[in-house]
Motif scaffolding. Structure first.
Motif, short mmCIF file in Angstrom:
data_model
loop_
_atom_site.label_atom_id
_atom_site.label_comp_id
_atom_site.label_asym_id
_atom_site.label_seq_id
_atom_site.Cartn_x
_atom_site.Cartn_y
_atom_site.Cartn_z
N LEU A 1 18.63 -37.11 4.31
CA LEU A 1 18.17 -36.50 5.39
C LEU A 1 16.99 -37.54 5.85
N LEU A 2 17.50 -37.93 7.23
CA LEU A 2 16.38 -38.94 7.97
C LEU A 2 15.49 -37.94 8.95
N VAL A 3 14.29 -38.14 8.82
CA VAL A 3 13.45 -37.24 9.73
C VAL A 3 12.55 -38.21 10.28
N VAL A 4 12.41 -38.28 11.63
CA VAL A 4 11.40 -39.31 12.43
C VAL A 4 10.27 -38.14 12.84
N VAL A 5 9.09 -38.41 12.30
CA VAL A 5 7.92 -37.80 12.55
C VAL A 5 6.82 -38.48 13.47
N THR A 6 6.36 -37.51 14.39
CA THR A 6 5.17 -38.14 15.20
C THR A 6 3.90 -37.55 15.07
N GLY A 7 3.60 -36.92 13.96
CA GLY A 7 2.30 -36.16 13.67
C GLY A 7 2.24 -35.69 12.21
N GLU A 8 1.22 -35.06 11.90
CA GLU A 8 1.07 -34.68 10.52
C GLU A 8 1.84 -33.25 10.46
N VAL A 9 2.25 -33.28 9.18
CA VAL A 9 3.26 -31.96 8.79
C VAL A 9 2.16 -30.68 8.98
N GLN A 10 2.61 -29.74 9.89
CA GLN A 10 1.97 -28.54 10.04
C GLN A 10 2.19 -27.53 9.00
N ASP A 11 3.28 -27.66 8.11
CA ASP A 11 3.56 -26.48 6.92
C ASP A 11 3.52 -27.10 5.80
N MET A 12 2.55 -27.68 5.35
CA MET A 12 2.53 -28.66 4.06
C MET A 12 3.00 -27.83 2.75
N ASP A 13 2.31 -26.60 2.78
CA ASP A 13 2.91 -25.86 1.39
C ASP A 13 4.22 -25.61 1.34
N SER A 14 5.00 -25.03 2.49
CA SER A 14 6.32 -24.77 2.53
C SER A 14 6.99 -25.80 2.42
N ALA A 15 6.60 -27.20 2.99
CA ALA A 15 7.40 -28.49 2.97
C ALA A 15 7.37 -28.90 1.66
N ILE A 16 6.25 -28.68 0.75
CA ILE A 16 6.32 -29.28 -0.63
C ILE A 16 7.25 -28.30 -1.47
N ASN A 17 7.11 -26.86 -1.14
CA ASN A 17 8.28 -25.93 -1.80
C ASN A 17 9.57 -26.48 -1.58
N GLU A 18 10.09 -26.71 -0.43
CA GLU A 18 11.44 -27.13 -0.11
C GLU A 18 11.77 -28.53 -0.66
N ILE A 19 10.96 -29.37 -0.57
CA ILE A 19 11.14 -30.62 -1.31
C ILE A 19 11.28 -30.50 -2.88
N VAL A 20 10.52 -29.59 -3.58
CA VAL A 20 10.53 -29.55 -5.05
C VAL A 20 12.09 -28.98 -5.32
N LYS A 21 12.49 -28.04 -4.43
CA LYS A 21 13.79 -27.38 -4.65
C LYS A 21 14.80 -28.27 -4.41
N ALA A 22 14.47 -29.28 -3.14
CA ALA A 22 15.69 -30.70 -3.02
C ALA A 22 15.60 -31.63 -4.25
N SER A 23 14.67 -31.57 -4.89
CA SER A 23 14.67 -32.67 -5.94
C SER A 23 15.60 -32.27 -7.13
N ARG A 24 16.20 -31.10 -7.00
CA ARG A 24 17.34 -30.74 -7.95
C ARG A 24 18.68 -30.70 -7.46
N LEU A 25 18.48 -31.19 -6.00
CA LEU A 25 19.95 -31.16 -5.46
C LEU A 25 20.25 -32.62 -5.01
N PRO A 26 21.55 -33.07 -4.63
CA PRO A 26 22.07 -34.43 -4.30
C PRO A 26 21.34 -34.72 -2.98
N LEU A 27 20.20 -34.75 -2.97
CA LEU A 27 19.53 -35.35 -1.68
C LEU A 27 18.29 -36.04 -1.79
#
Length: 137
Positions: free
Chosen positions: A28-54
């Protein structure tokens, strides 16, 4: 917001069967232009993604403060879910690169941008497959 996008891709990756005979890996390639607004939720999803082929690649564009994206990169310290599960990131599955025009704007340096952006992907892919006893091929 970053978390809905990662959640959606997590759902796609979760629905794909991966085995020695059926090898799949997603980036997944994401181009960002500013600070992440939903940091806690993003971390939760990244932790889940760490167990996936991603692998998730974040490219920061502009001169904004990208300190949150650097935290999500988690090269030195694994992320921990804040959803009450205490789940810890299984592996480093995020790469952050800040696009700096002075570093990348010549023809020779375009290759450097690609290298910086993709350099962690091979180790992330092989690490994910090795943990599941899949030999890449």
């Amino acid at each position: 917001k970053l978390s809905p996008l990662i959640r959606h891709v997590n759902e796609i990756c979760s629905s794909v069967s991966v085995s020695q005979a059926r090898q799949h890996y997603f980036i997944l390639l994401v181009v960002v232009t500013g600070e992440v607004q939903d940091m806690d939720s993003a971390i939760n999803e990244i932790v889940k993604a760490s167990r996936l082929p991603l692998s998730i690649v974040l490219v920061g564009v502009g001169s904004r403060d990208f300190s949150a994206e650097r935290i999500l990169d988690a090269d030195d310290t694994r992320l921990r879910s804040s959803d009450g599960s205490g789940e810890v990131q299984e592996r480093d599955n995020v790469q952050f690169v800040q696009y700096l025009s002075e570093k990348y704007d010549t023809a020779t340096n375009e290759d450097l941008l690609a290298e910086d952006t993709l350099k962690e992907i091979p180790a992330q892919l092989i690490g994910w497959m090795a943990k599941r006893k899949i030999i890449p091929g």
